[in-house]
Design a protein around this motif. Sequence first.
Motif, PDB file in Angstrom:
ATOM      1  N   ARG A 115       0.903  -1.145  -0.036  1.00  0.00           N
ATOM      2  CA  ARG A 115      -0.318  -0.254  -0.188  1.00  0.00           C
ATOM      3  C   ARG A 115       1.075   1.267   0.463  1.00  0.00           C
ATOM      4  O   ARG A 115      -0.183   2.326  -0.227  1.00  0.00           O
ATOM      5  CB  ARG A 115      -0.935  -0.194   1.385  1.00  0.00           C
ATOM      6  CG  ARG A 115      -1.823  -1.360   0.994  1.00  0.00           C
ATOM      7  CD  ARG A 115      -3.322  -1.171   2.437  1.00  0.00           C
ATOM      8  NE  ARG A 115      -1.757  -1.017   3.442  1.00  0.00           N
ATOM      9  CZ  ARG A 115      -2.407  -1.508   5.052  1.00  0.00           C
ATOM     10  NH1 ARG A 115      -3.271  -0.389   5.124  1.00  0.00           N
ATOM     11  NH2 ARG A 115      -0.981  -1.821   6.375  1.00  0.00           N
TER      12      ARG A 115
ATOM     13  N   SER B 174       4.452   3.616  -1.270  1.00  0.00           N
ATOM     14  CA  SER B 174       4.231   3.547  -2.996  1.00  0.00           C
ATOM     15  C   SER B 174       6.407   2.805  -2.165  1.00  0.00           C
ATOM     16  O   SER B 174       6.624   3.294  -1.888  1.00  0.00           O
ATOM     17  CB  SER B 174       5.167   5.322  -2.819  1.00  0.00           C
ATOM     18  OG  SER B 174       3.257   5.314  -3.303  1.00  0.00           O
TER      19      SER B 174
ATOM     20  N   ASP C 180      -3.787  -1.353  -4.384  1.00  0.00           N
ATOM     21  CA  ASP C 180      -3.929  -0.069  -5.478  1.00  0.00           C
ATOM     22  C   ASP C 180      -3.735  -0.675  -6.322  1.00  0.00           C
ATOM     23  O   ASP C 180      -2.082  -1.117  -6.407  1.00  0.00           O
ATOM     24  CB  ASP C 180      -3.873   0.724  -4.974  1.00  0.00           C
ATOM     25  CG  ASP C 180      -3.429   2.343  -6.662  1.00  0.00           C
ATOM     26  OD1 ASP C 180      -2.593   2.070  -7.052  1.00  0.00           O
ATOM     27  OD2 ASP C 180      -4.279   2.497  -6.647  1.00  0.00           O
TER      28      ASP C 180
ATOM     29  N   ASP D 199      -2.385   0.290  -9.617  1.00  0.00           N
ATOM     30  CA  ASP D 199      -1.355   1.121  -9.893  1.00  0.00           C
ATOM     31  C   ASP D 199      -0.051   0.624  -9.493  1.00  0.00           C
ATOM     32  O   ASP D 199       0.750   0.442  -9.668  1.00  0.00           O
ATOM     33  CB  ASP D 199      -1.896   2.359 -10.137  1.00  0.00           C
ATOM     34  CG  ASP D 199      -2.724   2.564 -11.140  1.00  0.00           C
ATOM     35  OD1 ASP D 199      -2.573   1.453 -12.604  1.00  0.00           O
ATOM     36  OD2 ASP D 199      -3.536   3.309 -11.467  1.00  0.00           O
ATOM     37  N   ARG D 200      -0.655   1.075  -8.147  1.00  0.00           N
ATOM     38  CA  ARG D 200       0.596   1.055  -6.761  1.00  0.00           C
ATOM     39  C   ARG D 200       1.910  -0.176  -6.863  1.00  0.00           C
ATOM     40  O   ARG D 200       3.015  -0.730  -6.639  1.00  0.00           O
ATOM     41  CB  ARG D 200       0.442   1.121  -5.728  1.00  0.00           C
ATOM     42  CG  ARG D 200       1.472   1.564  -4.436  1.00  0.00           C
ATOM     43  CD  ARG D 200       0.550   2.079  -3.059  1.00  0.00           C
ATOM     44  NE  ARG D 200       0.813   3.959  -3.784  1.00  0.00           N
ATOM     45  CZ  ARG D 200       0.273   4.885  -3.296  1.00  0.00           C
ATOM     46  NH1 ARG D 200      -0.218   4.282  -1.829  1.00  0.00           N
ATOM     47  NH2 ARG D 200      -0.403   5.990  -3.831  1.00  0.00           N
TER      48      ARG D 200
END
Length: 459
Positions: A392, A394, A427, A429-430
């Motif tokens: 979660r 980055s 997420d 994309d992450r």
Amino acid sequence: MTEPTPLHRLWLTETVRLREEQAGPLEDLEANRRARAAGGDLPTRIQHRALWLAERDGLLNALRHWLQGARLALLVLALVVIVSGAGMAFAALGNGQAAVNVFWALGSLLGLNLLLLLSWALGLAFAGEHAASFGRLWLWLSEKLARDAQAAQLAPALLLMLQRRRLNRWAIGTVIHGLWLLAMLSALALLLMLMSTRRYGFVWETTLLHSDTFVAVTQALGALPALLGFGLPDTEMIRASGDTALNLENARHAWASWLVGVLVVYGVLPRLLLAVFCLWRWRHGSRALSLDLNLPGYAQLRERLMPSSERLGVSDLAPDTLHSAEAGATALESEGALLVAIELDNQRPWPPTLPNTVRDAGILDSRESRHKLLEQLTRFPPARLAIACDPRRSPDRGSLGLIAELARSAGATRVWLLQAPPGQALDADRLGDWHSALQRLELPFADSAPLNWLETGHD
């Protein structure tokens, strides 16, 4: 070159020092930690640090390429001087159609050699150094043939290191005299071959000088060769050769032996003795080479590599690019299994239930905890290491750099991308960013606990 020699280690250390002096300090936290763990005195730790940085940044490969280029350049120069030596012999004797003027032949064989030898001796005596053309050409060719951009930093570092002990004169001198020795041997070989297959007559000619002068010069030049068994024309034979080439076999043999003896004594032997002397001085001096710890680049490493106390401070700036993880590249013997987590929040219970053979290294959530674990792994690397990460967050450069650094301290490494807590979703994309980043680091990853792999070494 599998393992750098002591000279190569000093050379790489000096190259790293120059690089940092010109471009600023390198990112060296891991290098410093490994140097401290390796132990030894300060020069040993400085060399250990520099060797690790050189391997990481490609300088070690550049040194290999430079050495390959140096050998190839030396081979090219050797071929050139062999051909040149043969050319001198052919120019001295000609094609056998005309009589050989002994002093013109002697000038062709020894003139340039003796002039450059005198130049080398004067440069060494009065200037202390002698930048000979062969030496400059060899260094230039070595750099060009290396075909590595980083190799350009190596030659200046080598020259600076050798100049402190005045060893460059002996290194270059060995190359120069070795090449001239090869040229003289090539001339001698062709001279003997031509004299063995063609019939030559020998004369001397003059307009201004008296015949007694040539008799005295011939006997003076032939005195030392005569002690080694070479022939020496007698006075009558020398005088008679001033009118025409004597068509007598013993005269031809005497002059040929005299010419060969003069070439050996005044051409081959001086270069051979000087090459051996320079090589001896080089080997003796290179064994005494050491780091100059008074240089600013080395003096400022003392507290980092041999700290009087462990202190916390500001971290270095993150690098622009991450270096390869190289998991399993540790040279130390590794054993056991370890699980560690990076920056987990309080929503997730930790650690999970672990087998008895797997140790828990806790959660790395501070600079102090990271440094403490890295110091331990440097001394006692695990055979298998699992790194748990919360996807979660980055995948920033700091986290990825820490993962790579941990992986370099283990025999094998896997990254565990944890599932989201109940009621939350990851997420996409992450998560994709994590996958891409770990693929660049060439580290295996999964979203399930690698506990069986940690315990047994296989899934």
